[in-house]
Design a protein around this motif. Structure first.
Motif, PDB file in Angstrom:
ATOM      1  N   PRO A   1     -40.291  32.796  33.901  1.00  0.00           N
ATOM      2  CA  PRO A   1     -40.546  34.036  33.170  1.00  0.00           C
ATOM      3  C   PRO A   1     -40.055  34.042  31.713  1.00  0.00           C
ATOM      4  O   PRO A   1     -40.718  34.615  30.850  1.00  0.00           O
ATOM      5  CB  PRO A   1     -39.799  35.088  33.990  1.00  0.00           C
ATOM      6  CG  PRO A   1     -38.791  34.339  34.785  1.00  0.00           C
ATOM      7  CD  PRO A   1     -39.364  32.987  35.030  1.00  0.00           C
ATOM      8  N   THR A   2     -38.926  33.402  31.427  1.00  0.00           N
ATOM      9  CA  THR A   2     -38.432  33.377  30.049  1.00  0.00           C
ATOM     10  C   THR A   2     -39.376  32.513  29.221  1.00  0.00           C
ATOM     11  O   THR A   2     -39.746  32.860  28.088  1.00  0.00           O
ATOM     12  CB  THR A   2     -36.985  32.841  30.012  1.00  0.00           C
ATOM     13  OG1 THR A   2     -36.249  33.477  31.064  1.00  0.00           O
ATOM     14  CG2 THR A   2     -36.312  33.131  28.683  1.00  0.00           C
TER      15      THR A   2
ATOM     16  N   HIS B   1     -32.448  35.977  27.487  1.00  0.00           N
ATOM     17  CA  HIS B   1     -32.502  37.278  28.144  1.00  0.00           C
ATOM     18  C   HIS B   1     -31.114  37.897  28.301  1.00  0.00           C
ATOM     19  O   HIS B   1     -30.184  37.574  27.555  1.00  0.00           O
ATOM     20  CB  HIS B   1     -33.252  37.158  29.467  1.00  0.00           C
ATOM     21  CG  HIS B   1     -32.654  36.173  30.453  1.00  0.00           C
ATOM     22  ND1 HIS B   1     -31.314  35.945  30.572  1.00  0.00           N
ATOM     23  CD2 HIS B   1     -33.239  35.368  31.366  1.00  0.00           C
ATOM     24  CE1 HIS B   1     -31.090  35.073  31.525  1.00  0.00           C
ATOM     25  NE2 HIS B   1     -32.260  34.694  32.017  1.00  0.00           N
TER      26      HIS B   1
ATOM     27  N   SER C   1     -27.310  32.890  34.965  1.00  0.00           N
ATOM     28  CA  SER C   1     -28.706  33.311  34.789  1.00  0.00           C
ATOM     29  C   SER C   1     -28.904  34.733  35.331  1.00  0.00           C
ATOM     30  O   SER C   1     -28.046  35.285  36.019  1.00  0.00           O
ATOM     31  CB  SER C   1     -29.632  32.343  35.515  1.00  0.00           C
ATOM     32  OG  SER C   1     -29.385  32.390  36.908  1.00  0.00           O
ATOM     33  N   ALA C   2     -30.069  35.291  35.044  1.00  0.00           N
ATOM     34  CA  ALA C   2     -30.374  36.645  35.507  1.00  0.00           C
ATOM     35  C   ALA C   2     -30.513  36.678  37.026  1.00  0.00           C
ATOM     36  O   ALA C   2     -30.042  37.617  37.679  1.00  0.00           O
ATOM     37  CB  ALA C   2     -31.656  37.119  34.841  1.00  0.00           C
ATOM     38  N   SER C   3     -31.131  35.645  37.580  1.00  0.00           N
ATOM     39  CA  SER C   3     -31.302  35.588  39.036  1.00  0.00           C
ATOM     40  C   SER C   3     -29.949  35.425  39.734  1.00  0.00           C
ATOM     41  O   SER C   3     -29.739  35.932  40.834  1.00  0.00           O
ATOM     42  CB  SER C   3     -32.230  34.441  39.416  1.00  0.00           C
ATOM     43  OG  SER C   3     -31.910  33.282  38.679  1.00  0.00           O
TER      44      SER C   3
ATOM     45  N   GLY D   1     -34.282  26.664  36.392  1.00  0.00           N
ATOM     46  CA  GLY D   1     -35.079  27.828  36.014  1.00  0.00           C
ATOM     47  C   GLY D   1     -35.714  28.347  37.279  1.00  0.00           C
ATOM     48  O   GLY D   1     -35.688  27.678  38.321  1.00  0.00           O
ATOM     49  N   THR D   2     -36.310  29.552  37.205  1.00  0.00           N
ATOM     50  CA  THR D   2     -36.873  30.088  38.447  1.00  0.00           C
ATOM     51  C   THR D   2     -38.293  29.581  38.714  1.00  0.00           C
ATOM     52  O   THR D   2     -38.843  29.884  39.764  1.00  0.00           O
ATOM     53  CB  THR D   2     -36.784  31.626  38.469  1.00  0.00           C
ATOM     54  OG1 THR D   2     -37.115  32.135  37.185  1.00  0.00           O
ATOM     55  CG2 THR D   2     -35.393  32.075  38.849  1.00  0.00           C
TER      56      THR D   2
ATOM     57  N   ASP E   1     -36.157  37.682  40.818  1.00  0.00           N
ATOM     58  CA  ASP E   1     -36.689  37.159  39.549  1.00  0.00           C
ATOM     59  C   ASP E   1     -37.509  38.204  38.802  1.00  0.00           C
ATOM     60  O   ASP E   1     -37.979  39.180  39.402  1.00  0.00           O
ATOM     61  CB  ASP E   1     -37.535  35.901  39.807  1.00  0.00           C
ATOM     62  CG  ASP E   1     -37.645  35.021  38.567  1.00  0.00           C
ATOM     63  OD1 ASP E   1     -36.825  35.191  37.641  1.00  0.00           O
ATOM     64  OD2 ASP E   1     -38.533  34.165  38.522  1.00  0.00           O
ATOM     65  N   GLN E   2     -37.675  37.927  37.488  1.00  0.00           N
ATOM     66  CA  GLN E   2     -38.458  38.829  36.649  1.00  0.00           C
ATOM     67  C   GLN E   2     -39.888  38.960  37.192  1.00  0.00           C
ATOM     68  O   GLN E   2     -40.459  37.987  37.687  1.00  0.00           O
ATOM     69  CB  GLN E   2     -38.551  38.296  35.211  1.00  0.00           C
ATOM     70  CG  GLN E   2     -37.288  38.433  34.385  1.00  0.00           C
ATOM     71  CD  GLN E   2     -36.642  37.087  34.173  1.00  0.00           C
ATOM     72  OE1 GLN E   2     -36.320  36.397  35.143  1.00  0.00           O
ATOM     73  NE2 GLN E   2     -36.402  36.708  32.938  1.00  0.00           N
TER      74      GLN E   2
HETATM   75  N1  ASP Z   1     -35.583  33.987  35.519  1.00  0.00           N
HETATM   76  C1  ASP Z   1     -34.611  33.012  35.228  1.00  0.00           C
HETATM   77  C2  ASP Z   1     -33.222  33.598  35.372  1.00  0.00           C
HETATM   78  O1  ASP Z   1     -32.926  33.853  36.469  1.00  0.00           O
HETATM   79  C3  ASP Z   1     -34.760  32.128  34.112  1.00  0.00           C
HETATM   80  C4  ASP Z   1     -36.120  31.516  33.932  1.00  0.00           C
HETATM   81  O2  ASP Z   1     -36.454  30.509  34.549  1.00  0.00           O
HETATM   82  O3  ASP Z   1     -36.822  32.076  33.117  1.00  0.00           O
HETATM   83  O4  ASP Z   1     -32.427  33.732  34.481  1.00  0.00           O
END
Ligand code: ASP
Length: 323
Positions: free
Chosen positions: A37-38, A89, A157-159, A181-182, A199-200
């Motif tokens: 997503p990033t 993010h 990370s955000a996740s 990364g996700t 996840d986003q």
């Molecule tokens: N969504 C991811 C996170 O958890 C990062 C990514 O792969 O964009 O921070």
């Protein structure tokens, strides 16, 4: 004396170059794997920035690893000439508390170019999970104590943040599986190698819609209206009272980038965020493109500082930080 002369020469070169900026390709570093997503936000933005930046190429470089800190550190240490940027993010605000030893300072190592988008998260599961809704999921988690595998994009990370807050709220101890990364985590979730992930929506919407993963809940305080996510309950309404995590994205340059260059980047960013194609792509995936005062450099910086102040006690109280 010699050192001062070299420094003065360096500054003269940087400031002279600011007049003609941009005259060669610009690179946006994404601190996570391609396809996530990033990365998605950065690639859509890179395309929209090209025209307002006079037609120069805007490239995306995935410098993934260590929950986003490797790529972020690379930009913190890059030549501050406007040609190396960072798209990151909420990790900019949570990393300083989630990770005890980081090699850069969020507040003093960057110029804040402006914010890009707010993106909700979703809690999703592998397609073969027997639980079809959040209530069933909580029962399944407690029946499978110690066995549940939760994917994330690494510590910081955000996740990672979202998953830890959910574990904490459910008093569930899961085995976390870190990826760069996700995007790679999503491949394993679809394949059933891991059970759950947060996840986003920019990464999850299409997979939920195609039923490649099960969507359990959204992390916003209100349900979402995007077609693919409409029916999903909030975590707050599902029993985790007060749960709210929204992932915001911003653009950064290394500290010391000439102010004229930062102004040019900010002006181009504002034009890009008004690009109909960019808005359509991002909003179709559940993102909200920034139109408020956080487009301003100083407001962007103020917002990140406020987010650090907001998340730090929550992370500490939940005891969810890590080395
Ligand atoms: N969504 C991811 C996170 O958890 C990062 C990514 O792969 O964009 O921070």
């Amino acid at each position: 004396m010699k050192k001062l002369a070299v420094l003065a020469l360096g500054l003269t070169i940087l400031y002279a170059a600011a007049d003609t900026f941009p005259s060669r390709p610009i690179t946006i570093v994404v601190p996570f794997a391609a396809g996530g997503p990033t990365d998605r936000t950065a690639r859509d933005l890179a395309e929209a920035l090209r025209k307002p930046l006079g037609g120069v190429s805007v490239l995306v470089d995935n410098v993934a690893g260590a929950g986003g800190s490797i790529g972020t550190n690379k930009v913190a240490k890059a030549v501050p000439d406007g040609y190396s940027l960072l798209l990151h993010h909420i990790g900019m605000a949570t990393m300083p508390t989630l990770v005890r030893n980081i090699a850069f300072k969020v507040e003093s190592d960057f110029e804040y170019v402006g914010m890009v988008s707010d993106v909700p998260m979703t809690l999703i599961g592998r397609p073969t999970l027997p639980a079809k809704n959040f209530k069933d999921l909580t029962a399944w988690i407690s029946q499978n104590k110690g066995k549940v595998k939760l994917g994330n994009a690494g510590v910081g990370s955000a996740s990672h943040l979202c998953g830890l807050l959910i574990q904490n709220a459910l008093q569930a101890d899961m085995t976390t599986v870190p990826y760069k990364g996700t995007a790679p985590a999503m491949t394993d979730l679809i394949g059933g190698q891991i059970d759950l992930m947060c996840d986003q929506t920019t990464n999850t919407s299409s997979h939920i819609e195609a039923k490649k993963v099960i969507g359990y809940a959204v992390t916003t305080s209100k349900p979402l209206t995007t077609a693919s996510l409409k029916g999903l309950p909030t975590l707050n309404d599902s029993g985790i009272k007060g749960f709210e995590v929204v992932i915001w994205h911003g653009l950064y340059a290394p500290k010391g980038t000439p102010p004229e260059v930062v102004v040019k980047l900010n002006t181009a960013l504002r034009t890009a965020l008004n690009d109909a194609d960019f808005i359509k792509k991002q909003e179709g995936l559940g993102a909200i493109v920034i139109t408020d005062k956080r487009l301003d450099n100083a407001e962007h910086k103020k917002f990140v500082a406020a987010e650090i102040a907001r998340w730090s006690p929550i992370i500490k109280a939940a005891g969810v930080y890590a080395d």
